[in-house]
Scaffold this motif. Structure first.
Motif, PDB file in Angstrom:
ATOM      1  N   GLN A 298     -38.088  50.774 -32.155  1.00 54.52           N
ATOM      2  CA  GLN A 298     -37.813  49.615 -31.314  1.00 54.52           C
ATOM      3  C   GLN A 298     -39.083  48.810 -31.021  1.00 54.52           C
ATOM      4  O   GLN A 298     -39.054  47.578 -30.958  1.00 54.52           O
ATOM      5  CB  GLN A 298     -37.168  50.064 -30.002  1.00 54.52           C
ATOM      6  CG  GLN A 298     -35.759  50.599 -30.159  1.00 54.52           C
ATOM      7  CD  GLN A 298     -35.077  50.844 -28.831  1.00 54.52           C
ATOM      8  OE1 GLN A 298     -34.720  49.893 -28.128  1.00 54.52           O
ATOM      9  NE2 GLN A 298     -34.901  52.101 -28.482  1.00 54.52           N
ATOM     10  N   SER A 299     -40.210  49.518 -30.856  1.00 53.64           N
ATOM     11  CA  SER A 299     -41.456  48.809 -30.542  1.00 53.64           C
ATOM     12  C   SER A 299     -41.914  47.927 -31.690  1.00 53.64           C
ATOM     13  O   SER A 299     -42.681  46.977 -31.480  1.00 53.64           O
ATOM     14  CB  SER A 299     -42.554  49.823 -30.206  1.00 53.64           C
ATOM     15  OG  SER A 299     -43.013  50.503 -31.365  1.00 53.64           O
ATOM     16  N   ARG A 300     -41.437  48.205 -32.902  1.00 53.28           N
ATOM     17  CA  ARG A 300     -41.880  47.445 -34.075  1.00 53.28           C
ATOM     18  C   ARG A 300     -41.155  46.114 -34.220  1.00 53.28           C
ATOM     19  O   ARG A 300     -41.639  45.215 -34.918  1.00 53.28           O
ATOM     20  CB  ARG A 300     -41.706  48.289 -35.337  1.00 53.28           C
ATOM     21  CG  ARG A 300     -42.600  49.526 -35.357  1.00 53.28           C
ATOM     22  CD  ARG A 300     -42.298  50.410 -36.559  1.00 53.28           C
ATOM     23  NE  ARG A 300     -42.670  49.758 -37.820  1.00 53.28           N
ATOM     24  CZ  ARG A 300     -43.878  49.828 -38.365  1.00 53.28           C
ATOM     25  NH1 ARG A 300     -44.831  50.527 -37.768  1.00 53.28           N
ATOM     26  NH2 ARG A 300     -44.136  49.236 -39.507  1.00 53.28           N
ATOM     27  N   TRP A 301     -39.997  45.978 -33.577  1.00 54.08           N
ATOM     28  CA  TRP A 301     -39.279  44.708 -33.705  1.00 54.08           C
ATOM     29  C   TRP A 301     -38.939  44.062 -32.366  1.00 54.08           C
ATOM     30  O   TRP A 301     -38.719  42.854 -32.304  1.00 54.08           O
ATOM     31  CB  TRP A 301     -37.985  44.889 -34.510  1.00 54.08           C
ATOM     32  CG  TRP A 301     -37.013  45.899 -33.951  1.00 54.08           C
ATOM     33  CD1 TRP A 301     -36.910  47.205 -34.289  1.00 54.08           C
ATOM     34  CD2 TRP A 301     -35.998  45.667 -32.953  1.00 54.08           C
ATOM     35  NE1 TRP A 301     -35.913  47.827 -33.574  1.00 54.08           N
ATOM     36  CE2 TRP A 301     -35.325  46.894 -32.746  1.00 54.08           C
ATOM     37  CE3 TRP A 301     -35.588  44.552 -32.218  1.00 54.08           C
ATOM     38  CZ2 TRP A 301     -34.283  47.050 -31.847  1.00 54.08           C
ATOM     39  CZ3 TRP A 301     -34.539  44.691 -31.319  1.00 54.08           C
ATOM     40  CH2 TRP A 301     -33.907  45.923 -31.145  1.00 54.08           C
ATOM     41  N   ARG A 302     -38.945  44.841 -31.305  1.00 54.10           N
ATOM     42  CA  ARG A 302     -38.540  44.293 -30.009  1.00 54.10           C
ATOM     43  C   ARG A 302     -39.776  43.774 -29.294  1.00 54.10           C
ATOM     44  O   ARG A 302     -40.315  44.417 -28.389  1.00 54.10           O
ATOM     45  CB  ARG A 302     -37.866  45.377 -29.191  1.00 54.10           C
ATOM     46  CG  ARG A 302     -36.856  44.840 -28.195  1.00 54.10           C
ATOM     47  CD  ARG A 302     -36.137  45.975 -27.502  1.00 54.10           C
ATOM     48  NE  ARG A 302     -34.778  45.661 -27.167  1.00 54.10           N
ATOM     49  CZ  ARG A 302     -33.897  46.536 -26.717  1.00 54.10           C
ATOM     50  NH1 ARG A 302     -34.260  47.788 -26.574  1.00 54.10           N
ATOM     51  NH2 ARG A 302     -32.667  46.159 -26.427  1.00 54.10           N
ATOM     52  N   THR A 303     -40.268  42.627 -29.686  1.00 53.16           N
ATOM     53  CA  THR A 303     -41.475  42.048 -29.111  1.00 53.16           C
ATOM     54  C   THR A 303     -41.132  40.871 -28.218  1.00 53.16           C
ATOM     55  O   THR A 303     -40.106  40.203 -28.398  1.00 53.16           O
ATOM     56  CB  THR A 303     -42.443  41.593 -30.213  1.00 53.16           C
ATOM     57  OG1 THR A 303     -41.771  40.671 -31.080  1.00 53.16           O
ATOM     58  CG2 THR A 303     -42.920  42.778 -31.034  1.00 53.16           C
ATOM     59  N   ALA A 304     -42.015  40.609 -27.259  1.00 52.60           N
ATOM     60  CA  ALA A 304     -41.731  39.593 -26.235  1.00 52.60           C
ATOM     61  C   ALA A 304     -41.644  38.186 -26.806  1.00 52.60           C
ATOM     62  O   ALA A 304     -40.999  37.309 -26.224  1.00 52.60           O
ATOM     63  CB  ALA A 304     -42.809  39.653 -25.149  1.00 52.60           C
ATOM     64  N   ASP A 305     -42.296  37.947 -27.945  1.00 45.34           N
ATOM     65  CA  ASP A 305     -42.332  36.586 -28.477  1.00 45.34           C
ATOM     66  C   ASP A 305     -41.094  36.229 -29.295  1.00 45.34           C
ATOM     67  O   ASP A 305     -40.968  35.110 -29.791  1.00 45.34           O
ATOM     68  CB  ASP A 305     -43.584  36.384 -29.336  1.00 45.34           C
ATOM     69  CG  ASP A 305     -43.645  37.356 -30.508  1.00 45.34           C
ATOM     70  OD1 ASP A 305     -43.034  38.434 -30.408  1.00 45.34           O
ATOM     71  OD2 ASP A 305     -44.308  37.026 -31.506  1.00 45.34           O
ATOM     72  N   LEU A 306     -40.149  37.179 -29.443  1.00 45.14           N
ATOM     73  CA  LEU A 306     -38.935  36.908 -30.201  1.00 45.14           C
ATOM     74  C   LEU A 306     -37.770  36.616 -29.263  1.00 45.14           C
ATOM     75  O   LEU A 306     -37.635  37.242 -28.213  1.00 45.14           O
ATOM     76  CB  LEU A 306     -38.569  38.103 -31.079  1.00 45.14           C
ATOM     77  CG  LEU A 306     -39.451  38.376 -32.303  1.00 45.14           C
ATOM     78  CD1 LEU A 306     -38.911  39.581 -33.060  1.00 45.14           C
ATOM     79  CD2 LEU A 306     -39.510  37.170 -33.223  1.00 45.14           C
ATOM     80  N   SER A 307     -36.942  35.692 -29.666  1.00 48.28           N
ATOM     81  CA  SER A 307     -35.719  35.435 -28.915  1.00 48.28           C
ATOM     82  C   SER A 307     -34.694  36.504 -29.270  1.00 48.28           C
ATOM     83  O   SER A 307     -34.805  37.182 -30.300  1.00 48.28           O
ATOM     84  CB  SER A 307     -35.172  34.050 -29.265  1.00 48.28           C
ATOM     85  OG  SER A 307     -34.809  34.007 -30.639  1.00 48.28           O
ATOM     86  N   GLN A 308     -33.688  36.649 -28.430  1.00 42.34           N
ATOM     87  CA  GLN A 308     -32.674  37.657 -28.674  1.00 42.34           C
ATOM     88  C   GLN A 308     -31.966  37.412 -30.001  1.00 42.34           C
ATOM     89  O   GLN A 308     -31.601  38.352 -30.709  1.00 42.34           O
ATOM     90  CB  GLN A 308     -31.661  37.656 -27.529  1.00 42.34           C
ATOM     91  CG  GLN A 308     -30.655  38.800 -27.612  1.00 42.34           C
ATOM     92  CD  GLN A 308     -29.774  38.865 -26.381  1.00 42.34           C
ATOM     93  OE1 GLN A 308     -30.234  38.654 -25.274  1.00 42.34           O
ATOM     94  NE2 GLN A 308     -28.504  39.125 -26.594  1.00 42.34           N
ATOM     95  N   GLU A 309     -31.821  36.154 -30.375  1.00 39.16           N
ATOM     96  CA  GLU A 309     -31.136  35.828 -31.616  1.00 39.16           C
ATOM     97  C   GLU A 309     -31.898  36.325 -32.839  1.00 39.16           C
ATOM     98  O   GLU A 309     -31.315  36.593 -33.890  1.00 39.16           O
ATOM     99  CB  GLU A 309     -30.933  34.309 -31.722  1.00 39.16           C
ATOM    100  CG  GLU A 309     -29.930  33.732 -30.731  1.00 39.16           C
ATOM    101  CD  GLU A 309     -30.471  33.695 -29.298  1.00 39.16           C
ATOM    102  OE1 GLU A 309     -31.711  33.721 -29.139  1.00 39.16           O
ATOM    103  OE2 GLU A 309     -29.654  33.680 -28.359  1.00 39.16           O
ATOM    104  N   ARG A 310     -33.230  36.479 -32.708  1.00 34.52           N
ATOM    105  CA  ARG A 310     -34.042  36.876 -33.850  1.00 34.52           C
ATOM    106  C   ARG A 310     -34.318  38.380 -33.886  1.00 34.52           C
ATOM    107  O   ARG A 310     -34.940  38.872 -34.815  1.00 34.52           O
ATOM    108  CB  ARG A 310     -35.359  36.100 -33.832  1.00 34.52           C
ATOM    109  CG  ARG A 310     -35.176  34.591 -33.932  1.00 34.52           C
ATOM    110  CD  ARG A 310     -36.509  33.874 -33.957  1.00 34.52           C
ATOM    111  NE  ARG A 310     -37.296  34.240 -35.134  1.00 34.52           N
ATOM    112  CZ  ARG A 310     -38.560  33.854 -35.325  1.00 34.52           C
ATOM    113  NH1 ARG A 310     -39.177  33.134 -34.392  1.00 34.52           N
ATOM    114  NH2 ARG A 310     -39.219  34.211 -36.415  1.00 34.52           N
TER     115      ARG A 310
END
Length: 655
Positions: A298-310
């Protein structure tokens, strides 16, 4: 924690190897006891006459659970050898051997390190007694500090696969002094655990009767901190425990969880791999490793700079870590098919893998679905109140069943939680993962709506923006010989406290902690209330006693008492808390303790339990004190060790 030391030795006057009488009561009083007390131990010796025939219950209990056992082998006393043998059989370490003059050393302990003390005229030799005491103190400290991996007992040395029994198994069924002390302490621990008061647990940990109980208290405090997501401070508790017992399974596993939660994924992964290596074929260990891999994924893709859609697009690029996590959960479920936690995680991650474009065979999905269904339903049969079994079954329905079934089962979960905010929030975290990856969005949204309604009815833990901890001098009594905080300083101290609170931008959303004594405490508390800060008073004694000891004796005590009563009457939930009293919350004061130092320690640990990074310490202090636990100097040191947010108002500069 004060270590317990038990002394196994002859009693009274006995003839030595040379035929001359030895007064062992003098040896105890002039050498052994003071030396162990200098090492910080509480010393216990059983009376020979009371244990004639069978060993007295208290003595036997101390022998089993004491942190240190000292055996005096000056004579071949059968009771001493019996007691040493029991200790060697049940505990791998914590033994200290001493002896006075004797012609030979017994073969069985010939190579063991021993302190040899000198005698003269039947007692410790005055010329050497201080040196003997110093040497014994040093040996005791070294023995208490020895690496927990190092075995002293010849039994455990020669039988390397032998394991010590759990310390609770060493508690006697018959009532004993130790057992009674443990029961009182354990009752307070249960109350603190039920209230999820990590600060209370940490104070109780410092007051445990033995090291084994200290370890349990550290685990309990760490678990409470985990529950409120104070992962860094929880990690500190588990690592403290591992310094005492490196192989402690509970501390090792929770340390791994904490490392993952604070983002140290590689360290967590390596620790998890070692854990699995040490416990091959253990479902809990494999499941824990799967959890670490899942967090890492999860830490590899769930980053603050991404919107939920991405999120979904980013997660599609990180399926390798997802496969690793799923494989570990699946292996855990194969090892133990009743372990529904690993089963539901294996199935959830497998379906997410397919959802993100990975190749998944339907037979694997079907097999896991049937296995989880059986595991979750049979767990509910065994325990109708098992919330986590109900939550796992509801999650299974969310993965594979239609919306109406999903809604029904999540309503059951909401009811089973009994408004336990922590349980509901934990279940919600899984649903937010599915929502963010757009997995079965209609069913997931319906389940989230049900949980969110129930969470809104529950009471979430207060999460302050910052915790302002205060410790300050009481206003001097009219008869104080050397002024420290005279009444003439009150206006200037008030201005300085107001200034510090303004600099901290104290206001709604913050938490203030103090005792409430006349002087600095009350000035600080009143200033916080005016700013809308949530205030919690922690009193060292019941209110009438507190008023008599900490308010009335001060200069103009009647006015300070009125201010205290007015302040207390204004403390109404939810924007404030009624005062908590130490005897009620933590139990009686331990022998030899100061109620004010204990209360300061309670304040400090309560503040830190909200997160060390949130603590802002304000002290009205003259710079004195010894640095003992609970004193202002100790509080300054402990806060500085974790953060630089110390605001010192030096009363010597207030003039």
């Amino acid at each position: 924690m004060t270590p317990h030391a038990f002394i196994a030795m002859p009693f009274g006057t006995k003839p030595g190897a040379d035929g001359k009488d030895i007064d062992f009561n003098r040896v105890y009083a002039e050498l052994l006891k003071p030396a162990l007390e200098a090492a910080g131990c509480e010393v216990f010796r059983a009376d020979e006459e009371q244990r004639a025939g069978d060993i007295r219950t208290d003595m036997f209990q101390e022998l089993l659970v004491a942190d240190l056992v000292l055996a005096d082998l000056t004579l071949d006393n059968p009771n001493v050898w019996y007691e040493l043998g029991i200790r060697h059989a049940l505990r791998a370490r914590g033994v200290l051997l001493v002896q006075g003059p004797r012609l030979t050393s017994p073969f069985d302990i010939y190579t063991d390190r021993k302190l040899r003390y000198r005698l003269k005229d039947g007692g410790p030799d005055p010329e050497f007694v201080e040196a003997n005491k110093a040497a014994l103190t040093a040996m005791a400290l070294a023995t208490l500090a020895v690496d927990a991996q190092r075995k002293v007992s010849p039994v455990y040395t020669l039988l390397p696969h032998l394991r010590e029994p759990a310390w609770r198994d060493l508690l006697l069924q018959d009532k004993s002094e130790f057992g009674a002390a443990f029961e009182r302490w354990d009752a307070r621990m249960k109350v603190a655990r039920a209230k999820c008061c990590a600060g209370d647990l940490l104070v109780l940990a410092s007051e445990t009767p033995t090291q084994a109980l200290w370890l349990e208290a550290k685990r309990a405090a760490g678990n409470s901190l985990l529950q409120v997501r104070q992962f860094s401070f929880a990690l500190e508790q588990f690592e403290d425990g591992l310094r005492v017992e490196p192989d402690d399974w509970a501390c090792r596993s929770k340390r791994i969880v904490c490392l993952g939660r604070i983002g140290q994924h590689e360290e967590a992964l390596e620790a998890a791999r070692q854990f699995v290596s040490d416990r091959p074929g253990d479902a809990e260990a494999l499941s824990l490793a799967g959890r670490v891999e899942k967090d890492r994924w999860q830490s590899r893709w769930r980053t603050a700079d991404l919107s939920q859609e991405r999120f979904r697009m980013a997660a599609c690029l990180e399926t390798a870590s997802l496969e690793d996590a799923q494989a570990l959960y699946r292996k855990a479920f194969i090892v133990d098919p009743s372990h529904y936690y690993s089963g539901i995680n294996a199935l959830t991650l497998l379906l997410l893998l397919r959802h993100l474009g990975g190749e998944v065979q339907q037979v694997a999905v079907d097999n896991l679905t049937g296995g989880v269904l059986w595991a979750a339903l049979t767990a509910q049969e065994r325990d109708k109140s098992d919330y986590w079994a109900k939550a796992s079954y509801a999650e299974l329905c969310l993965l594979v069943r239609p919306r109406d079934v999903v809604e029904k089962e999540f309503r059951n979960v909401a009811t089973a939680a009994k408004r336990d905010w922590f349980a509901l929030d934990s279940t919600r975290q899984t649903l937010t993962l599915l929502r963010d990856l757009q997995f079965r969005p209609e069913e997931t949204s319906a389940a989230l709506e049900i949980l969110d309604r129930e969470i809104a009815r529950s009471t979430p833990p207060f999460q302050p923006r910052q915790v302002i901890l205060f410790s300050g001098h009481m206003v001097d009594t009219p008869t104080r010989a050397k002024p420290r905080f005279p009444a003439s300083m009150v206006p200037r101290a008030t201005s300085e406290i107001e200034r510090v609170l303004d600099e901290l931008q104290a206001g709604p959303g913050d938490l203030a902690l103090t005792q409430g004594a006349a002087g600095g405490d009350l000035i600080f508390a009143e200033a916080c209330v005016r700013r809308g800060v949530r205030l919690q008073l922690l009193l060292p004694s019941q209110e009438p006693e507190f008023i008599e000891s900490s308010i009335n004796p001060s200069s103009d005590g009647a006015t300070w008492r009125k201010r205290f009563v007015a302040l207390k009457e204004g403390l109404k939930p939810p924007h404030a808390e009624p005062p908590r009293t130490m005897p009620t919350e933590l139990g009686p004061l331990p022998a030899g303790s100061s109620p004010f130092e204990r209360c300061n320690l309670w304040l400090l640990y309560t503040a830190l339990s909200h997160g060390p990074e949130k603590v802002r310490f304000v002290c009205l202090w003259d710079g004195g004190g010894s640095g003992r636990p609970g004193g202002t100097r100790h509080m300054v040191t402990e806060v500085k060790r974790r953060t630089s947010n110390v605001n010192w108002i030096d009363t010597r500069a207030l003039g």
